[in-house]
Design an enzyme around this catalytic site. Sequence first.
Site, mmCIF file in Angstrom:
data_model
loop_
_atom_site.group_PDB
_atom_site.id
_atom_site.type_symbol
_atom_site.label_atom_id
_atom_site.label_comp_id
_atom_site.label_asym_id
_atom_site.label_seq_id
_atom_site.Cartn_x
_atom_site.Cartn_y
_atom_site.Cartn_z
ATOM 1 C CG ASP A 27 -1.729 1.222 1.398
ATOM 2 O OD1 ASP A 27 -1.868 1.737 2.517
ATOM 3 O OD2 ASP A 27 -2.238 1.712 0.359
ATOM 4 C CG ASP A 29 -1.805 7.592 0.700
ATOM 5 O OD1 ASP A 29 -2.687 7.309 -0.130
ATOM 6 O OD2 ASP A 29 -1.017 8.544 0.548
ATOM 7 C CE LYS A 220 -5.393 -0.873 -0.879
ATOM 8 N NZ LYS A 220 -4.153 -0.351 -0.285
#
Lengths: 306, 307
Positions: A27, A29, A220
Amino acid sequence: MDVSKCTRLSGPLIKQMLNSVDSVLFDCDGVIWRGDQVILGAPDVINLLKKNGKKVFFVTNNSTKTRKMYADKLALMGFNATEDDVFGTAYCSAMYLKKVSKLQGKVYLIGSNAMRQELEKVGIQQTGVGPDHISGVQMDWPNVPLDPEVKAVVVGFDEHFSYMKLNRALQYLNNPDCLLVGTNTDTRLPLEGGKAVPGTGCILKAVEIAAQRQAQTVGKPNHFMYDCVASQFGLDSARCLMVGDRLDTDILLGSNCGLKTLLTLTGVSTVADVEAHQESGCPERLAMVPDYYVESIAELLPALQG
Amino acid sequence: MAGARAFKECRKIGGSQIRNLLNAKDFFLFDCDGVIWHGEKAITGAPKVVSSLIKHGKNVFFVTNNCTRPRENYVNKFYRLGFTDVMQEQIFSSSYCSALYLRDVAKVQGKVFVIGGEGVRNELLEAGIPFVGDEDAPDGTIFNCALASDVKAVLVGHDDKFTFLKLAKASCYLRDPNCLFLATDVDPWHPLQDGRILPGSGCLTAALEVATGRKAMVIGKPSPFMFECISSQFRVDPAQCLMVGDRLETDMLFGANCGLDTMLTLTGISQMKTAQEYRDSDHSTNHNFVPDYVVDTIADFLPAFED
């Protein structure tokens, strides 16, 4: 359920774990950067993984950038990465509409220019991007002109979201055959500079309430984003690691797809959050317990350098 | 309290049954849209029903979630559509009641951040409650929006000028757990005169709830607060009341929540079939949506007055 989950990754266990995987999905961030601030050590981790022959991918629910924009940002921050490594929801939504929905027609888009670009790249025309202020009187609004070629309403992050856009989406969705697709349901969107604003989840919820139906979400924890990566690169899920900072998106995606999961504490979720899920005994919540955790992905460095 | 949650029969009534009901009740609460008018057109016979009830000494109130007009504007609409005996005091809108809540219940000290139009703002002005909207910073963006100081409450209502920036500002104010979070109503959509629909306040409230992780306090139906407003101004006995509405999930539930008998009129949103499905449902929560009585139109009251 394996109750020995959520092991603190340290020492020889790191190398052991890395040897058991061929691909690592990150991922963005809260994992490799926060806004425009790189997480210390993150570029070295990614670059060393690649040097050690691992495949590395970036999987993000953020729909505001195209693959190219992400590649540019990654390069600027010192990551060796190309467009092909990046899977954002702007790109994945376009792929979803093309490959899964097999959309024949246009999209009414509540979203960014990045989404428009990714749609156009797969040959899907859109209408609606940009500012859309209210005009006329109440009686006019249900009768706004509708493009008969629109077959889907697609919702992503849109700083120009307005009542008029909500209204247009509702009028299109009065047709039960018109699809409703959302990029993701995240409640907050991190901005450059460390601030956060309401996320796509808020906009999508407004549309779902008006139209009284649930959207199909692409991002997601839905498995579609993993399917996108896996189908293009022939991944073996048993030899894949998902690294994220959110239990309800990143870790849940990993669990849903049979990947190993690693939580990093540089973002949203905490160890206390994990313990709460562990103690709940509820199967849906247990799926959000990661296999391993680290304070920061920089902790992987010694094993990669050695 | 036996009467409040008694089994609701969803019984269509006419003729002498209506006459008996009208004799038994002293207070009649009417929803507006779909019950007494459709948009700018009164439902046939509705003005005569209202004036007949008043002539017969009944207390008539109007309880509406529609917050797009201030009450003085509603009075004009009533008059224009032929309801000539209706006074402002009889009208309870969700915007008016939101102002009452802020002034008399919450006793808010400070400003209110408003997501809403003239209907909401005028009521706050009338109640003497200071507010801010979004006008102060026309070139503000989500990257650098200026926040007003001293905001102690956020009020969300129907807002056709709703923007993402307002959503962002409201969620900043609501980060303070002491800042109140109020919604005029949570209706997801509203029908217009021709049956087409528009997004309702419920959409905007839901967006803000998702952004903040907080639940709004709802002023309008089905929350019982608007009935509390009526009771605080008039001496009302719930057992003497009949709530007449067209939307099962707001009007009938409101009636159930306040311990009132309820009547569904079929000139609006909900259908008999749906009411029956709720009645026959295994989920007991659905029983709260079921009316006691059903009429095709409130004009069915008219024969009862002929004597």
